[in-house]
Design a protein around this motif. Structure first.
Motif, PDB file in Angstrom:
ATOM      1  N   THR A 269      -8.927   7.273  -6.391  1.00 44.99           N
ATOM      2  CA  THR A 269      -8.905   8.625  -5.843  1.00 44.99           C
ATOM      3  C   THR A 269      -7.488   9.113  -5.621  1.00 44.99           C
ATOM      4  O   THR A 269      -7.152  10.274  -5.915  1.00 44.99           O
ATOM      5  CB  THR A 269      -9.681   8.679  -4.513  1.00 44.99           C
ATOM      6  N   ALA A 270      -6.629   8.233  -5.125  1.00 44.30           N
ATOM      7  CA  ALA A 270      -5.295   8.638  -4.694  1.00 44.30           C
ATOM      8  C   ALA A 270      -4.283   8.742  -5.824  1.00 44.30           C
ATOM      9  O   ALA A 270      -3.408   9.622  -5.807  1.00 44.30           O
ATOM     10  CB  ALA A 270      -4.777   7.672  -3.629  1.00 44.30           C
ATOM     11  N   GLU A 271      -4.381   7.850  -6.813  1.00 45.02           N
ATOM     12  CA  GLU A 271      -3.348   7.797  -7.844  1.00 45.02           C
ATOM     13  C   GLU A 271      -3.560   8.853  -8.927  1.00 45.02           C
ATOM     14  O   GLU A 271      -4.681   9.091  -9.361  1.00 45.02           O
ATOM     15  CB  GLU A 271      -3.297   6.405  -8.473  1.00 45.02           C
ATOM     16  N   ASP A 279      -1.167  -0.285 -11.801  1.00 47.11           N
ATOM     17  CA  ASP A 279       0.028  -0.896 -11.223  1.00 47.11           C
ATOM     18  C   ASP A 279      -0.160  -1.172  -9.736  1.00 47.11           C
ATOM     19  O   ASP A 279       0.206  -2.245  -9.241  1.00 47.11           O
ATOM     20  CB  ASP A 279       1.233   0.025 -11.433  1.00 47.11           C
ATOM     21  N   LEU A 280      -0.748  -0.218  -9.015  1.00 50.37           N
ATOM     22  CA  LEU A 280      -0.934  -0.396  -7.584  1.00 50.37           C
ATOM     23  C   LEU A 280      -1.945  -1.497  -7.291  1.00 50.37           C
ATOM     24  O   LEU A 280      -1.735  -2.328  -6.384  1.00 50.37           O
ATOM     25  CB  LEU A 280      -1.374   0.915  -6.945  1.00 50.37           C
ATOM     26  N   LEU A 281      -3.036  -1.535  -8.010  1.00 50.82           N
ATOM     27  CA  LEU A 281      -4.049  -2.568  -7.778  1.00 50.82           C
ATOM     28  C   LEU A 281      -3.485  -3.965  -8.009  1.00 50.82           C
ATOM     29  O   LEU A 281      -3.762  -4.898  -7.243  1.00 50.82           O
ATOM     30  CB  LEU A 281      -5.258  -2.320  -8.686  1.00 50.82           C
ATOM     31  N   VAL A 282      -2.687  -4.127  -9.045  1.00 49.47           N
ATOM     32  CA  VAL A 282      -2.088  -5.436  -9.304  1.00 49.47           C
ATOM     33  C   VAL A 282      -1.097  -5.795  -8.205  1.00 49.47           C
ATOM     34  O   VAL A 282      -1.061  -6.949  -7.729  1.00 49.47           O
ATOM     35  CB  VAL A 282      -1.410  -5.461 -10.690  1.00 49.47           C
ATOM     36  N   ARG A 283      -0.307  -4.831  -7.750  1.00 51.68           N
ATOM     37  CA  ARG A 283       0.632  -5.111  -6.652  1.00 51.68           C
ATOM     38  C   ARG A 283      -0.113  -5.529  -5.393  1.00 51.68           C
ATOM     39  O   ARG A 283       0.319  -6.445  -4.678  1.00 51.68           O
ATOM     40  CB  ARG A 283       1.494  -3.865  -6.358  1.00 51.68           C
ATOM     41  N   MET A 284      -1.232  -4.882  -5.112  1.00 56.10           N
ATOM     42  CA  MET A 284      -2.026  -5.243  -3.940  1.00 56.10           C
ATOM     43  C   MET A 284      -2.540  -6.679  -4.040  1.00 56.10           C
ATOM     44  O   MET A 284      -2.502  -7.440  -3.064  1.00 56.10           O
ATOM     45  CB  MET A 284      -3.194  -4.263  -3.785  1.00 56.10           C
TER      46      MET A 284
END
Length: 320
Positions: A269-271, A279-284
């Motif tokens: 929703t946010a990205e 990229d964000l999911l992998v960083r998390m």
């Protein structure tokens, strides 16, 4: 009688369908809208593993015709271009470098099978001739035979195996094929739902009524995968209808073990882009320990004009 499978529909509910029934007969008789699809993907070694046994691919397939000579009126000849996309992830296992080999072999064999087929699923009326389920299972059997043959020729490869989750997008329809515990998720209107069922002992025990907290130690014991110790593999098939604003996410358990469904929905929703979401999911997942290889592929779909497409946004042609 063949085993009955579960079929996804576009209202976030689940229906039963008989595996022998033509998949096309299970969908509304509505012409698919043209959609633009934007892709993102990322695979990471994680913080524990020495090599990455995950593999992924995003493939565009096209089929077109060109008139070289004719005296017929141009309107008499259909020259539309069929466009489809394939998203796939595979998570290998087997120790040393053989898990990496297993997932790569599975993707490579699947790509060769589909690419060399004299017919392919490019139009909805192709889905029942031969039936999509039978064709997919035949491909699964060949992949299984390939991995078993490698293991028979080299004892060091005995026991190597892989999951494989594949999404074939045709117009506004998507056919998802699934073996193992890599996952496919469907995102719509701020909510996400897991499409595939984990083929694990833990899931079987939960289906039998055991509380989820008591099944945790069994969640990585696969009951169905390519290779391994089994001689046969069963491929599950799901069918969804896509709408403007939807997303499809495929991932290995290196992501799904650490990021829950609500968090996936929040990120999608946010990205602003599919790549940013990956990229964000992998960083998390890395921030939470990165205990396994982490792979995620996202396709986001929206209505739009074909000339809006760029390097990461492709036209998903209508299926007619």
């Amino acid at each position: 009688m063949r085993k009955r499978q579960r079929m996804k529909t576009n209202e976030f509910d689940t229906k039963q369908f008989d595996e022998t029934a033509p998949l096309a007969s299970q969908r509304p008789d509505i012409e698919a809208d043209s959609l633009l699809v934007e892709f993102g993907a990322r695979s990471d070694l994680g913080k524990v593993r020495r090599n990455n046994e995950d593999h992924f691919a995003v493939i565009q397939r096209t089929r077109s015709r060109k008139v070289v000579m004719t005296n017929m009126p141009p309107t008499d000849l259909s020259l539309s271009e069929d466009v489809s996309h394939v998203m796939v992830v595979a998570d290998g296992m087997g120790g040393a470098a053989f898990g990496e080999l297993a997932s790569r072999l599975a993707l490579k064999t699947a790509d060769e099978l589909v690419g060399s087929a004299c017919s392919w699923i490019a139009k909805l009326h192709d889905l029942d001739s031969p039936s999509t389920q039978d064709r997919i299972q035949a491909y699964a059997d060949v992949i299984q035979e390939t991995l078993l043959e490698y293991a028979e020729n080299d004892p060091r490869m005995a026991g190597m195996g892989t999951t494989l989750t594949c999404a074939h997008v045709v117009g506004s329809d998507i056919v998802i094929t699934h073996v193992g515990d890599s996952r496919a998720y469907h995102f719509r209107a701020g909510q996400v739902q897991q499409v595939t069922r984990d083929q694990t002992l833990a899931q079987d025990l939960m289906d039998a009524g055991m509380p989820a907290r008591d099944t945790q130690r069994f969640r990585h014991i696969l009951t169905n995968c390519f290779g391994g110790d089994a001689r046969q593999v069963h491929s599950e098939v799901y069918h969804l209808r896509l709408q403007h604003g939807d997303a499809i996410l495929l991932c290995t358990d290196g992501l799904s073990d650490l990021i829950d469904d609500f968090e996936i929905a929040e990120v999608l929703t946010a990205e602003a882009t599919a790549q940013a979401a990956c990229d964000l999911l992998v960083r998390m997942a890395l921030d939470r320990g990165g205990r396994d290889n982490i792979t995620v592929v996202v396709g986001r779909f929206r209505a739009g004009m074909p000339d809006e497409a760029n390097d990461n946004v492709e036209r998903q042609g209508p299926a007619v």
